[in-house]
Write a protein that holds these residues in place. Structure first.
Motif: not given
Length: 221
Positions: A168-170, A214-221
Motif C-alpha cells: 500500500n504505497p499510500k 493487524l496488517i490485513s486491517t491497516v493496509l487495506k487500500k
C-alpha cells in the motif's frame, strides 16, 4: 536451509572474529546458554570463563566487554533472520503474500538450525526477547549507531518498510509500522510469558497471528 551460511557481523563490534577459532565459537555457544540461564545483568566474563574452562582474559581477546558480546549475538541473530526472510520470499510475486511471509519470519518463535552447530537459535531467540533492548537503551547508542552496530537490525526493518510500501504505497506510516512489528513481536512474547493479563497472545494465539491480522486491517487500500 542455511547450510554453509557465513554470517558477517560488523568488525567494530569485536576485537577478534569469534568465528575464526574453536575458542571463539565456544565463547558464542556457551555465552548463549549462560545468558539465558542467569540473565545478562548477572552474566560476567569470569563466569563464562569458568564455564568454558578458559581464562577470563582469553574472552577479552575477542570482546572488549559483555555489552559488545550481546550486540554481537543480536547482530548475528538479525542477520540470520534476514537470510530467512529472503529465502521465504523467493519466487513469490504477490506483494501481500511476500509481506505476510516476512512478518511470519520476524515474529515466529525460532527453531534451532542444526547446520550451525555452535549457535542455538532457539535459545538465542529467547535472549533476544528478554535482552535485546539493552543493546539500544544505553547512553552510547548514538555513537554506536554511527559506528554501524545496528545496521543489520535496521536492514531487517527496511526490508519490511519496502514490503509495506509495495502493498500500500499510500499508507502514511510504513517506518513506524515496520519497527513496531519487530519490537512489538518481541514484546508480545515477553508479555505472553510474564504478564499474561495484558496481552491476547497465549498458547493458541501467537504474536504472528496478531500482526498478520493487524496488517490485513491497516493496509487495506
Amino acid at each position: 536451509m542455511l547450510s554453509g551460511l557465513k554470517i558477517k557481523v560488523n568488525e567494530k563490534i569485536y576485537v577478534k572474529d569469534p568465528e575464526t577459532s574453536v575458542l571463539g565459537k565456544k565463547i558464542l555457544q556457551e555465552s548463549i546458554f549462560l545468558i539465558n540461564e542467569i540473565g545478562f545483568d548477572n552474566f560476567t566474563f569470569k563466569k563464562l570463563g569458568d564455564k568454558i574452562g578458559s581464562n577470563e582474559s582469553s574472552i577479552y581477546r575477542y570482546f572488549e566487554n559483555k555489552h559488545k558480546l550481546l550486540v554481537y549475538l543480536c547482530s548475528w541473530y538479525w542477520s540470520w533472520v534476514e537470510y530467512k526472510m529472503v529465502f521465504k520470499m523467493t519466487n513469490i510475486d504477490d506483494p501481500f503474500e511476500r509481506l505476510k511471509r516476512a512478518i511470519t519470519v520476524v515474529t515466529e518463535k525460532a527453531e534451532e538450525d542444526l547446520s550451525i552447530p555452535h549457535i542455538n537459535e532457539s535459545v538465542l531467540n529467547t535472549i533476544i526477547i528478554a535482552e535485546f533492548t539493552k543493546t539500544l537503551h544505553t547512553k552510547e547508542v548514538d555513537d554506536e549507531n554511527k559506528e554501524g552496530f545496528f545496521l543489520i537490525y535496521k536492514s531487517v526493518i527496511n526490508r519490511l518498510i519496502q514490503l509495506i510500501e509495495e502493498v500500500n504505497p499510500k499508507y502514511p506510516y510504513p517506518k513506524s509500522l515496520a519497527s513496531s512489528i519487530i519490537e512489538g513481536g518481541l514484546h508480545q512474547y515477553f508479555l505472553k510469558d510474564h504478564l499474561k493479563t495484558i496481552t491476547d497472545c497465549n498458547e493458541q494465539v501467537s504474536p504472528t497471528d496478531f500482526y498478520l491480522n493487524l496488517i490485513s486491517t491497516v493496509l487495506k487500500k
